[in-house]
Scaffold this motif. Structure first.
Motif, PDB file in Angstrom:
ATOM      1  N   LEU A 234       0.882   3.847   5.606  1.00 41.86           N
ATOM      2  CA  LEU A 234       2.300   3.676   5.284  1.00 41.86           C
ATOM      3  C   LEU A 234       2.609   2.204   5.025  1.00 41.86           C
ATOM      4  O   LEU A 234       3.309   1.858   4.061  1.00 41.86           O
ATOM      5  N   LEU A 235       2.077   1.309   5.852  1.00 39.75           N
ATOM      6  CA  LEU A 235       2.319  -0.123   5.709  1.00 39.75           C
ATOM      7  C   LEU A 235       1.673  -0.692   4.451  1.00 39.75           C
ATOM      8  O   LEU A 235       2.089  -1.736   3.947  1.00 39.75           O
ATOM      9  N   GLN A 236       0.644  -0.017   3.942  1.00 35.70           N
ATOM     10  CA  GLN A 236      -0.069  -0.487   2.756  1.00 35.70           C
ATOM     11  C   GLN A 236       0.400   0.198   1.475  1.00 35.70           C
ATOM     12  O   GLN A 236      -0.179  -0.005   0.413  1.00 35.70           O
ATOM     13  N   GLY A 237       1.430   1.005   1.558  1.00 33.81           N
ATOM     14  CA  GLY A 237       1.877   1.795   0.419  1.00 33.81           C
ATOM     15  C   GLY A 237       2.347   0.965  -0.764  1.00 33.81           C
ATOM     16  O   GLY A 237       2.739  -0.199  -0.632  1.00 33.81           O
ATOM     17  N   LYS A 238       2.336   1.576  -1.943  1.00 32.87           N
ATOM     18  CA  LYS A 238       2.705   0.878  -3.178  1.00 32.87           C
ATOM     19  C   LYS A 238       4.176   0.501  -3.226  1.00 32.87           C
ATOM     20  O   LYS A 238       4.560  -0.410  -3.957  1.00 32.87           O
ATOM     21  N   THR A 239       5.017   1.199  -2.472  1.00 27.86           N
ATOM     22  CA  THR A 239       6.450   0.900  -2.505  1.00 27.86           C
ATOM     23  C   THR A 239       6.864  -0.063  -1.402  1.00 27.86           C
ATOM     24  O   THR A 239       8.049  -0.318  -1.223  1.00 27.86           O
ATOM     25  N   VAL A 240       5.890  -0.597  -0.656  1.00 36.20           N
ATOM     26  CA  VAL A 240       6.190  -1.543   0.420  1.00 36.20           C
ATOM     27  C   VAL A 240       6.301  -2.951  -0.157  1.00 36.20           C
ATOM     28  O   VAL A 240       5.407  -3.415  -0.859  1.00 36.20           O
TER      29      VAL A 240
END
Length: 402
Positions: A234-240
């Motif tokens: 989640l922390l590495q997601g594209k929308t972060v």
């Protein structure tokens, strides 16, 4: 406030009349308030003929109060939390017993409360209507460590007539209902797994089809083995977006309320005014920088690259030209040594400080790259997996457009 009333007296007709005539009610919510029949009766009298408590009832929380403990009419209202949780999981009231000048949390929340109360007073009995809301976004409830960030985000969005749901910071089973009323989903993240709640919030948002914007601190350490895999993903997601909170708020505002476009002529003019990007890298990462520059050229941007062929003077001139002529500097680091990248960033800062219009510095860093120990103030960091097209181009374009 009735100074003559005794503790055992019933609510007098005079107080009942004052409550019925009042335009706003401020409640200091605590376990004592909940236990007081008197306080509950005052709320009942004030809200008897009130269709909508929002903007009329203001709740100041002096203690941690669970949502289901509150009267139903208060459950959906945003509470001004004047308490904090210590490292020992104990609750401490802000400003108690006497507010200190260094207590920024107390005064920040006091400022938010007073500004909203002032707005109520300003428009009381006025025929002028408030500016209509332009949009509504869903800002996911957060843990206590992120509470201040969520409050700041909400406060600044509302200055631009962007409303926020849910209005409180409490989880309930109606996320789908609230999200359906919103144009975007916004989520603040840290390293806390929080019983998997952030991941489930994100899954619900994906299913809704709403655009997603997520934030985390650029300095957050999330590669530790102790993190659960789903939360690490989640922390590495594209929308972060890993950036200062002020930059993130600006990007949310720009996405929710984009500038209007007016046809082909404006689009052509915009393309002609696209910023010049200096794609900078050490010699070890030049091929990666070259690929990034070509990708940006396809998007309509002009670019500069350092020249690593020829003598040292030719190389120096190409780098200096980039510092002096660029509108935006994009530094990339894939496998280059940190000390070389730090020297470039130091030189860039020296040149940029001499310019009247100071270009922003964006930094595209691969996850496995060596950590920097020199990070200029205001530099936005885009963390990727070495594939600029897939991981960073959208984040980069949002930074430029913002």
């Amino acid at each position: 406030m009735d100074y003559c009333l005794k503790g055992s007296d019933e609510v007098t007709p005079e107080i009942e009349k004052q409550l019925s005539d009042a335009y706003a009610l401020v409640i200091f919510l605590s376990s004592g308030w909940l236990a007081s029949e008197w306080c509950r009766r005052e709320l009942a009298i004030f809200t008897k003929n009130l269709k909508q408590p929002k903007g009329r009832v203001f709740v100041i929380e002096l203690d941690r109060i669970n949502r289901d403990e509150k009267p139903i009419i208060l459950q959906e209202l945003r509470a001004y939390r004047f308490w904090r949780e210590t490292d020992e999981k104990k609750v401490r009231q802000l400003g108690y017993p006497v507010p200190q000048t260094t207590d920024s949390s107390y005064y920040d929340r006091l400022a938010d409360l007073s500004n909203e109360l002032a707005s109520v007073i300003k428009y009381k009995n006025s025929t002028a209507e408030k500016a209509p809301l332009k949009a509504t976004v869903y800002v996911a409830p957060v843990n206590d460590a992120l509470y201040e960030h969520r409050e700041r985000l909400i406060s600044e969005l509302r200055q631009f007539s962007i409303d926020v749901l849910p209005r409180n910071n409490e989880l309930d089973g109606n996320m789908d209902v609230a999200l359906a009323q919103c144009s975007h989903f916004v989520q603040l993240l840290d390293a806390s797994w929080t019983m998997g709640v952030p991941f489930r919030q994100y899954e619900v948002a994906l299913k809704s089809g709403k655009p997603v914007m997520q934030w985390r601190d650029a300095q957050l350490e999330y590669a530790a083995d102790k993190l659960r895999e789903e939360h690490k993903a989640l922390l590495q997601g594209k929308t972060v977006i890993a950036a200062p909170m002020s930059d993130f708020i600006r990007q949310v505002r720009a996405m929710v309320l984009p500038e209007p476009k007016s046809g082909d002529e404006e689009s052509a003019q915009r393309r002609s005014l696209e910023p010049m990007i200096f794609v900078h890298a050490c010699q070890d990462d030049f091929n990666h920088a070259y690929h990034v520059a070509k990708r940006l050229k396809e998007k309509g941007y002009g670019y500069l690259l350092p020249r690593y062929s020829g003598d040292a003077e030719r190389i120096r001139k190409s780098i200096t030209r980039g510092y002096e002529l660029c509108d935006v500097m994009l530094m990339v680091q894939q496998c280059g040594p940190a000390e070389v990248v730090e020297d470039f960033l130091s030189d860039a800062r020296v040149h940029i400080l001499k310019r009247d219009k100071k270009p922003p510095i964006l930094f595209c860093q691969c996850r496995e790259a060596e950590e920097l120990y020199f990070v200029p103030p205001g530099m936005s960091i885009l963390v990727c997996d070495g594939q600029f097209d897939e991981n960073c181009v959208d984040k980069f374009l949002r930074e430029i457009d913002a």
